[in-house]
Design a protein around this motif. Structure first.
Motif, mmCIF file in Angstrom:
data_model
loop_
_atom_site.group_PDB
_atom_site.id
_atom_site.type_symbol
_atom_site.label_atom_id
_atom_site.label_comp_id
_atom_site.label_asym_id
_atom_site.label_seq_id
_atom_site.Cartn_x
_atom_site.Cartn_y
_atom_site.Cartn_z
ATOM 1 N N GLN A 1 80.591 142.336 -1.385
ATOM 2 C CA GLN A 1 80.407 143.478 -2.074
ATOM 3 C C GLN A 1 79.406 143.505 -3.195
ATOM 4 N N LEU A 2 79.353 142.641 -4.068
ATOM 5 C CA LEU A 2 78.424 142.374 -5.005
ATOM 6 C C LEU A 2 77.091 142.143 -4.375
ATOM 7 N N ILE A 3 76.908 141.393 -3.519
ATOM 8 C CA ILE A 3 75.598 141.401 -2.974
ATOM 9 C C ILE A 3 75.060 142.784 -2.360
ATOM 10 N N GLU A 4 76.101 143.448 -1.815
ATOM 11 C CA GLU A 4 75.717 144.689 -1.182
ATOM 12 C C GLU A 4 75.346 145.916 -2.358
ATOM 13 N N ASN B 1 68.258 147.647 -5.316
ATOM 14 C CA ASN B 1 67.117 146.914 -5.238
ATOM 15 C C ASN B 1 67.031 145.967 -6.460
ATOM 16 N N ALA B 2 67.680 145.204 -6.710
ATOM 17 C CA ALA B 2 67.587 144.204 -7.758
ATOM 18 C C ALA B 2 66.727 143.086 -7.506
ATOM 19 N N ASP B 3 65.788 142.820 -8.050
ATOM 20 C CA ASP B 3 64.921 141.547 -7.834
ATOM 21 C C ASP B 3 65.442 140.362 -8.362
ATOM 22 N N TRP B 4 66.202 140.443 -9.411
ATOM 23 C CA TRP B 4 66.651 139.201 -10.250
ATOM 24 C C TRP B 4 68.360 139.564 -10.558
ATOM 25 N N VAL B 5 68.913 138.708 -10.315
ATOM 26 C CA VAL B 5 70.470 138.867 -10.804
ATOM 27 C C VAL B 5 70.664 138.137 -11.990
ATOM 28 N N ILE B 6 71.247 138.763 -13.156
ATOM 29 C CA ILE B 6 71.018 138.232 -14.502
ATOM 30 C C ILE B 6 72.524 138.406 -14.889
ATOM 31 N N LEU B 7 73.529 137.234 -14.867
ATOM 32 C CA LEU B 7 74.698 137.120 -15.256
ATOM 33 C C LEU B 7 74.569 136.849 -16.879
ATOM 34 N N ALA B 8 75.529 137.786 -17.334
ATOM 35 C CA ALA B 8 75.653 138.077 -18.427
ATOM 36 C C ALA B 8 77.161 138.320 -19.150
ATOM 37 N N GLY B 9 77.599 137.089 -19.166
ATOM 38 C CA GLY B 9 79.340 136.823 -19.393
ATOM 39 C C GLY B 9 79.938 137.259 -18.304
ATOM 40 N N TYR B 10 79.624 136.816 -17.126
ATOM 41 C CA TYR B 10 80.284 137.217 -15.875
ATOM 42 C C TYR B 10 81.239 136.123 -15.706
ATOM 43 N N MET B 11 82.637 136.333 -15.772
ATOM 44 C CA MET B 11 83.858 135.416 -15.622
ATOM 45 C C MET B 11 84.070 134.905 -14.118
ATOM 46 N N ARG B 12 83.071 134.823 -13.117
ATOM 47 C CA ARG B 12 83.690 134.346 -11.881
ATOM 48 C C ARG B 12 82.566 133.190 -11.386
ATOM 49 N N ILE B 13 83.173 132.256 -10.587
ATOM 50 C CA ILE B 13 82.119 131.410 -10.005
ATOM 51 C C ILE B 13 81.609 132.228 -8.747
ATOM 52 N N LEU B 14 80.400 132.041 -8.470
ATOM 53 C CA LEU B 14 79.825 132.813 -7.405
ATOM 54 C C LEU B 14 80.079 131.652 -6.142
ATOM 55 N N MET C 1 57.399 147.164 -11.356
ATOM 56 C CA MET C 1 58.300 146.804 -12.391
ATOM 57 C C MET C 1 59.350 145.793 -11.868
ATOM 58 N N THR C 2 59.775 144.809 -12.563
ATOM 59 C CA THR C 2 60.711 143.925 -12.129
ATOM 60 C C THR C 2 62.194 144.475 -12.367
ATOM 61 N N ARG C 3 62.873 144.525 -11.393
ATOM 62 C CA ARG C 3 64.226 145.132 -11.345
ATOM 63 C C ARG C 3 65.160 144.255 -11.835
ATOM 64 N N LEU C 4 66.118 144.216 -12.821
ATOM 65 C CA LEU C 4 67.071 143.389 -12.951
ATOM 66 C C LEU C 4 68.553 144.118 -12.683
ATOM 67 N N GLY C 5 69.192 143.303 -12.151
ATOM 68 C CA GLY C 5 70.806 143.575 -11.652
ATOM 69 C C GLY C 5 71.487 142.807 -12.587
ATOM 70 N N VAL C 6 72.214 143.503 -13.753
ATOM 71 C CA VAL C 6 73.064 142.840 -14.851
ATOM 72 C C VAL C 6 74.427 142.606 -14.197
ATOM 73 N N VAL C 7 75.060 141.413 -14.319
ATOM 74 C CA VAL C 7 76.508 141.327 -13.796
ATOM 75 C C VAL C 7 77.024 140.803 -15.039
ATOM 76 N N LEU C 8 78.278 141.647 -15.305
ATOM 77 C CA LEU C 8 78.925 140.895 -16.622
ATOM 78 C C LEU C 8 80.392 141.059 -16.325
ATOM 79 N N SER C 9 81.191 140.793 -17.520
ATOM 80 C CA SER C 9 82.538 141.106 -17.433
ATOM 81 C C SER C 9 83.374 141.502 -18.463
ATOM 82 N N GLY C 10 82.551 141.468 -19.744
ATOM 83 C CA GLY C 10 83.140 141.713 -20.919
ATOM 84 C C GLY C 10 82.464 142.613 -21.756
ATOM 85 N N ARG C 11 82.337 141.870 -23.207
ATOM 86 C CA ARG C 11 81.702 142.566 -24.289
ATOM 87 C C ARG C 11 80.360 143.086 -23.951
ATOM 88 N N GLY C 12 79.495 142.233 -23.382
ATOM 89 C CA GLY C 12 78.147 142.784 -22.943
ATOM 90 C C GLY C 12 77.017 142.848 -24.013
#
Ligand code: GRF
Length: 203
Positions: free
Chosen positions: A70-73, A79-92, A1-12
């Motif tokens: 730190q975020l990468i770690e 074991n996130a396969d995909w990084v899903i930005l969902a209202g993440y308020m910083r530039i990577l 199963m594909t593992r999603l790593g969700v990264v957010l800053s707010g409401r979600g």
């Protein structure tokens, strides 16, 4: 199963829409972790309430490179396969983008390349567009810039306000983010120049 790593800053709300789609089985992935750079983000609380792994990783006072390491770690730990930005308020940082090649997605509330940056719905409304919308795109080092995966158009009604338009766009965001992820994880695709090409049609 594909593992999603969700990264957010707010409401979600985009994260919650994805979680609903996972639960309903229309998104055949699992949410491996939800990470917020803001400890007080409602999205983080919502993740905990749903029994998902929720990580508070405060960014305050840290420079971009240090924080992104730190975020990468944290994403690798889960074991996130995909990084899903969902209202993440910083530039990577470039290092972050390189750490997950062609595996970072973002949702933006405009029809890119129109109206990148903050408050895109208000920008579009104030500009007087007749068709607004939203975009799911791969993330590169530039703001709201990578190859486009999926877009949805939202007609602007004469009676709309910036807020009512934002609400209509948000509904489309909730629909296409999961649809775009599902398509990417279940059908072959490649990136040709800027174009995301699905190499087998799904009818
Ligand atoms: C959405 O409008 C999304 O397009 C933008 O940030 C907002 C996040 O909203 N990138 P939510 O936290 O998912 O409700």
């Amino acid at each position: 199963m594909t593992r999603l790593g969700v990264v957010l800053s707010g409401r979600g709300s985009n994260f919650l829409a994805l979680a609903d789609q996972v639960r309903a089985g229309s998104l055949t992935a699992e949410i491996a972790v939800v990470i917020s750079n803001r400890p007080e983000a409602p999205g983080l609380t919502a993740a905990r309430e749903r029994g998902l792994t929720a990580v508070s990783l405060p960014s305050r006072g840290l420079d971009r490179e240090t924080y992104d390491r730190q975020l990468i770690e944290a994403l690798r730990t889960h074991n996130a396969d995909w990084v899903i930005l969902a209202g993440y308020m910083r530039i990577l940082s470039a290092a972050f983008v390189r750490a997950f090649p062609s595996r970072i997605l973002n949702i933006h509330p405009s029809l890119l390349p129109a109206f990148p940056g903050l408050d895109a719905q208000h920008q579009a409304f104030d500009y007087g567009v007749k068709i607004a919308g939203c975009t799911v795109h791969f993330v590169d080092e530039h703001l709201d810039h990578g190859p486009i995966v999926m877009q949805a158009a939202v007609p602007v009604d004469p009676l709309d306000t910036a807020d009512s338009l934002s609400g209509k766009i948000l509904l489309e965001e909730h629909r296409i983010y999961g649809a775009a992820i599902q398509r990417l994880i279940t059908t072959p695709w490649e990136i040709q120049e800027r174009r995301v090409v699905f190499t087998r049609s799904t009818l």
